[in-house]
Design a protein around this motif. Structure first.
Motif, PDB file in Angstrom:
ATOM      1  N   VAL A 109       0.852  -1.185   0.000  1.00  0.00           N
ATOM      2  CA  VAL A 109       0.000   0.000   0.000  1.00  0.00           C
ATOM      3  C   VAL A 109       0.892   1.240   0.000  1.00  0.00           C
ATOM      4  CG1 VAL A 109      -0.146   0.357   2.516  1.00  0.00           C
ATOM      5  CG2 VAL A 109      -2.108   0.953   1.077  1.00  0.00           C
ATOM      6  N   VAL A 110       0.317   2.361  -0.440  1.00  0.00           N
ATOM      7  CA  VAL A 110       1.070   3.610  -0.365  1.00  0.00           C
ATOM      8  C   VAL A 110       1.226   4.014   1.102  1.00  0.00           C
ATOM      9  CG1 VAL A 110       0.429   4.466  -2.653  1.00  0.00           C
ATOM     10  CG2 VAL A 110      -1.063   4.933  -0.711  1.00  0.00           C
ATOM     11  N   GLY A 111       2.222   4.855   1.359  1.00  0.00           N
ATOM     12  CA  GLY A 111       2.550   5.226   2.722  1.00  0.00           C
ATOM     13  C   GLY A 111       1.497   6.088   3.393  1.00  0.00           C
ATOM     14  N   VAL A 112       1.657   6.242   4.695  1.00  0.00           N
ATOM     15  CA  VAL A 112       0.741   7.039   5.507  1.00  0.00           C
ATOM     16  C   VAL A 112       0.736   8.488   5.021  1.00  0.00           C
ATOM     17  CG1 VAL A 112       0.302   7.927   7.826  1.00  0.00           C
ATOM     18  CG2 VAL A 112       1.114   5.569   7.511  1.00  0.00           C
ATOM     19  N   GLN A 113      -0.454   9.028   4.845  1.00  0.00           N
ATOM     20  CA  GLN A 113      -0.605  10.446   4.495  1.00  0.00           C
ATOM     21  C   GLN A 113      -1.346  11.133   5.632  1.00  0.00           C
ATOM     22  OE1 GLN A 113      -2.176  11.287   0.582  1.00  0.00           O
ATOM     23  NE2 GLN A 113      -2.990  13.267   1.246  1.00  0.00           N
TER      24      GLN A 113
ATOM     25  N   ARG B  14      -3.638   3.931   6.467  1.00  0.00           N
ATOM     26  CA  ARG B  14      -3.284   2.701   5.743  1.00  0.00           C
ATOM     27  C   ARG B  14      -3.109   1.518   6.693  1.00  0.00           C
ATOM     28  NH1 ARG B  14      -4.590   5.434   1.146  1.00  0.00           N
ATOM     29  NH2 ARG B  14      -3.132   7.124   0.725  1.00  0.00           N
ATOM     30  N   THR B  15      -4.014   1.395   7.653  1.00  0.00           N
ATOM     31  CA  THR B  15      -3.860   0.388   8.700  1.00  0.00           C
ATOM     32  C   THR B  15      -3.910  -1.034   8.163  1.00  0.00           C
ATOM     33  OG1 THR B  15      -6.234   0.632   9.125  1.00  0.00           O
ATOM     34  CG2 THR B  15      -4.723   1.828  10.574  1.00  0.00           C
ATOM     35  N   GLU B  16      -4.547  -1.243   7.004  1.00  0.00           N
ATOM     36  CA  GLU B  16      -4.671  -2.600   6.492  1.00  0.00           C
ATOM     37  C   GLU B  16      -3.315  -3.241   6.207  1.00  0.00           C
ATOM     38  OE1 GLU B  16      -4.897   0.072   2.804  1.00  0.00           O
ATOM     39  OE2 GLU B  16      -5.405   0.151   4.936  1.00  0.00           O
ATOM     40  N   VAL B  17      -2.299  -2.405   5.943  1.00  0.00           N
ATOM     41  CA  VAL B  17      -0.948  -2.920   5.717  1.00  0.00           C
ATOM     42  C   VAL B  17      -0.002  -2.481   6.824  1.00  0.00           C
ATOM     43  CG1 VAL B  17       1.067  -2.821   4.193  1.00  0.00           C
ATOM     44  CG2 VAL B  17      -1.209  -3.158   3.224  1.00  0.00           C
ATOM     45  N   MET B  18      -0.132  -1.241   7.278  1.00  0.00           N
ATOM     46  CA  MET B  18       0.801  -0.725   8.285  1.00  0.00           C
ATOM     47  C   MET B  18       0.732  -1.521   9.583  1.00  0.00           C
ATOM     48  SD  MET B  18       2.391   1.545   6.650  1.00  0.00           S
ATOM     49  CE  MET B  18       2.122   2.280   5.032  1.00  0.00           C
ATOM     50  N   ARG B  19      -0.411  -2.141   9.858  1.00  0.00           N
ATOM     51  CA  ARG B  19      -0.520  -2.915  11.108  1.00  0.00           C
ATOM     52  C   ARG B  19       0.493  -4.053  11.140  1.00  0.00           C
ATOM     53  NH1 ARG B  19      -2.909  -7.763  11.093  1.00  0.00           N
ATOM     54  NH2 ARG B  19      -3.984  -8.482   9.218  1.00  0.00           N
ATOM     55  N   HIS B  20       0.887  -4.547   9.976  1.00  0.00           N
ATOM     56  CA  HIS B  20       1.862  -5.646   9.945  1.00  0.00           C
ATOM     57  C   HIS B  20       3.241  -5.183  10.411  1.00  0.00           C
ATOM     58  CE1 HIS B  20      -1.018  -8.267   8.034  1.00  0.00           C
ATOM     59  NE2 HIS B  20      -1.201  -7.400   7.055  1.00  0.00           N
ATOM     60  N   MET B  21       3.518  -3.886  10.284  1.00  0.00           N
ATOM     61  CA  MET B  21       4.800  -3.352  10.746  1.00  0.00           C
ATOM     62  C   MET B  21       4.771  -3.059  12.240  1.00  0.00           C
ATOM     63  SD  MET B  21       6.228  -3.546   7.835  1.00  0.00           S
ATOM     64  CE  MET B  21       7.853  -2.858   8.179  1.00  0.00           C
TER      65      MET B  21
ATOM     66  N   GLN C 232       5.961   6.960   5.801  1.00  0.00           N
ATOM     67  CA  GLN C 232       5.201   8.121   5.367  1.00  0.00           C
ATOM     68  C   GLN C 232       5.183   8.129   3.839  1.00  0.00           C
ATOM     69  OE1 GLN C 232       6.366  11.025   3.802  1.00  0.00           O
ATOM     70  NE2 GLN C 232       4.941  12.646   4.388  1.00  0.00           N
ATOM     71  N   ASN C 233       4.194   8.779   3.263  1.00  0.00           N
ATOM     72  CA  ASN C 233       3.951   8.674   1.825  1.00  0.00           C
ATOM     73  C   ASN C 233       5.093   9.190   0.948  1.00  0.00           C
ATOM     74  OD1 ASN C 233       2.331   8.005  -0.429  1.00  0.00           O
ATOM     75  ND2 ASN C 233       1.705  10.140  -0.632  1.00  0.00           N
ATOM     76  N   HIS C 234       6.013   9.957   1.519  1.00  0.00           N
ATOM     77  CA  HIS C 234       7.140  10.454   0.728  1.00  0.00           C
ATOM     78  C   HIS C 234       8.473  10.059   1.371  1.00  0.00           C
ATOM     79  CE1 HIS C 234       4.505  12.518  -1.968  1.00  0.00           C
ATOM     80  NE2 HIS C 234       3.935  13.179  -0.991  1.00  0.00           N
ATOM     81  N   ALA C 235       8.522   8.846   1.890  1.00  0.00           N
ATOM     82  CA  ALA C 235       9.715   8.398   2.603  1.00  0.00           C
ATOM     83  C   ALA C 235      10.927   8.285   1.694  1.00  0.00           C
ATOM     84  CB  ALA C 235       9.447   7.048   3.279  1.00  0.00           C
ATOM     85  N   VAL C 236      10.741   7.901   0.436  1.00  0.00           N
ATOM     86  CA  VAL C 236      11.891   7.756  -0.464  1.00  0.00           C
ATOM     87  C   VAL C 236      11.854   8.727  -1.632  1.00  0.00           C
ATOM     88  CG1 VAL C 236      12.294   5.338   0.109  1.00  0.00           C
ATOM     89  CG2 VAL C 236      10.813   5.896  -1.806  1.00  0.00           C
ATOM     90  N   SER C 237      10.759   9.434  -1.815  1.00  0.00           N
ATOM     91  CA  SER C 237      10.686  10.404  -2.902  1.00  0.00           C
ATOM     92  C   SER C 237       9.529  11.359  -2.662  1.00  0.00           C
ATOM     93  CB  SER C 237      10.511   9.704  -4.254  1.00  0.00           C
ATOM     94  OG  SER C 237      10.499  10.639  -5.297  1.00  0.00           O
ATOM     95  N   LEU C 238       9.770  12.639  -2.904  1.00  0.00           N
ATOM     96  CA  LEU C 238       8.750  13.653  -2.646  1.00  0.00           C
ATOM     97  C   LEU C 238       7.723  13.733  -3.762  1.00  0.00           C
ATOM     98  CD1 LEU C 238       7.895  15.903  -0.703  1.00  0.00           C
ATOM     99  CD2 LEU C 238       9.304  17.488  -2.015  1.00  0.00           C
ATOM    100  N   LYS C 239       8.114  13.436  -5.003  1.00  0.00           N
ATOM    101  CA  LYS C 239       7.242  13.683  -6.148  1.00  0.00           C
ATOM    102  C   LYS C 239       6.267  12.542  -6.416  1.00  0.00           C
ATOM    103  CE  LYS C 239      10.409  16.750  -8.605  1.00  0.00           C
ATOM    104  NZ  LYS C 239      11.144  17.000  -9.874  1.00  0.00           N
ATOM    105  N   GLU C 240       6.641  11.325  -6.032  1.00  0.00           N
ATOM    106  CA  GLU C 240       5.801  10.175  -6.330  1.00  0.00           C
ATOM    107  C   GLU C 240       5.196   9.581  -5.064  1.00  0.00           C
ATOM    108  OE1 GLU C 240       9.207  10.552  -9.167  1.00  0.00           O
ATOM    109  OE2 GLU C 240       9.150  10.091  -7.036  1.00  0.00           O
TER     110      GLU C 240
END
Length: 421
Positions: free
Chosen positions: A31-35, A131-138, A169-177
């Protein structure tokens, strides 16, 4: 999937690239990161100050107007001024924090930027897209995740991959995507039936510690087993003589994704979708790439024993504040401020007098996604006083970046020919 591209494309290696496995198919739960829609408020540099801010926000002695003026003035839209959004309103959020008996337990670690893990106030009434459906696994137990993007804008090229033990977070590795998290392990969901807690799990794989199972497609694993002649074990690592495990797979993928030749050879195709990774039938190559990928992973998680003795120093006492107009990098050979003597080692100045000594150009210039890591980490702390732990952290980051460059060259040297077979 068909793409409609409106500029000329070099498709020389397209057929061999498409023979690889998409990371999105190999690790299908993602899933995309937390926004949050309010990073400045719900993300902190340390847990203590973050919880103090949330506590003050909820305190009944402050009016809603005072709260808006202090933290949200000018942060909203014309339709929803002063921090409000369509689904989030200051008075309602304050009420929910006050009614939450566990509000102090909501701070969770989150990968915010490369080498930059920060506490996030993780509650669905404070974060717009948790994004709890995936983040909960972490959050459920020990895990490892791949952070990447589905496509990239035209720029330096594809460098958009990182690893994490935390949610992202939704821009952990890139700000534009949009940035995606692909967890390696999935934990069973805990459901309550009467007074009993029951773990609900559905998986092709036997359960490991905490009931976790690998987030790996069975067809992908079967493909690897057939190529390598090794048996898959569903948790941890194998012995790489008769068996391999989920973490070996992760390390192999991570190594290939850090190959400079891979990034150059498939540059056109990496722009448009999740990266595709070729699988090998060479057990020796698989074993070596697992080793290199494990080293890269440990470096990026700052867990490598090699980071115990960083070579970068911080020799000049002072305020330790990252000043306006900084950081600034002076490469070896550039004149030293004041004396004009050529520097024999690179320096990163955080203010006019204080600097990190012996920062190699390759470490300073290294990028993850859209971020020049050595600059970004300090730039995000402009106006802050660096603590002892901050100074030690940055010294480790410089060493990790230098070693990453070296290991990327080793990955290329380990691969005898392209395409990987």
């Amino acid at each position: 999937m068909q793409y409609h591209l409106f500029v000329p494309q070099d498709t020389t290696f397209g057929e061999e690239y498409r023979r690889g496995w998409s990371t999105n198919d190999a690790m299908p739960i993602n899933v995309v990161g937390v926004q949050t829609s309010r990073d400045h408020f719900v993300v902190g540099f340390d847990e203590q100050s973050l919880l103090a801010r949330i506590g003050e926000f909820a305190h009944s002695t402050l009016s809603d107007e005072a709260v808006r003026a202090k933290w949200f003035s000018g942060m909203g839209s014309a339709q929803y001024p002063d921090g409000d959004t369509r689904g989030w309103k200051v008075p309602e959020a304050r009420r929910k924090v006050r009614e939450d008996t566990a509000w102090r337990e909501r701070a969770q670690q989150c990968l915010y930027r490369p080498f930059d893990v920060r506490p996030l106030y993780y509650a669905d009434w404070m974060v717009d897209w948790p994004r709890t459906e995936v983040m909960r696994h972490m959050l459920a137990g020990p895990n490892l995740g791949l952070a990447s993007t589905r496509s990239i804008e035209i720029g330096r090229g594809w460098e958009h991959v990182y690893c994490t033990r935390q949610m992202i977070q939704n821009h952990a590795v890139s700000l534009k995507e949009g940035n995606y998290l692909l967890p390696l392990y999935l934990y069973p969901e805990r459901q309550t039936h009467g007074n009993q807690h029951v773990l609900q799990r559905q998986s092709h794989w036997p359960a490991g510690p905490g009931g976790r199972t690998p987030n790996l497609d069975p067809a992908f694993v079967a493909d690897l087993e057939a190529r390598l002649g090794l048996a898959f074990v569903s948790d941890g690592t194998g012995d790489l003589a008769a068996t391999f495990g989920p973490e070996d797979v992760f390390h192999y993928l991570y190594a290939v994704l850090h190959s400079p030749t891979y990034r150059d050879r498939y540059a056109q195709f990496l722009k448009t979708d999740f990266p595709r990774v070729p699988l090998t039938s060479d057990v020796g190559l698989f074993r070596e790439l697992c080793r290199l990928g494990a080293e890269l992973t440990a470096l990026h998680l700052l867990e490598s024993p090699a980071l115990a003795h960083p070579f970068t120093s911080f020799p000049v006492p002072g305020s330790n504040e990252v000043a306006k107009g900084h950081p600034k990098y002076l490469a070896p050979g550039e004149p030293e401020p004041g004396s004009g003597r050529p520097l024999d080692k690179g320096r990163v100045y955080i203010n006019e007098t204080q600097y990190f000594q012996d920062v190699p150009p390759e470490a300073w210039e290294f990028h993850v996604g859209g971020y020049q890591v050595g600059e970004k980490w300090l730039k995000d702390r402009k106006g802050r006083v660096l603590t002892y732990d901050d100074l030690q952290h940055y010294r480790k980051v410089v060493l990790a970046l230098r070693e990453t460059v070296r290991l990327m060259e080793e990955v290329d040297a380990a691969i005898p020919a392209w395409p990987i077979e």
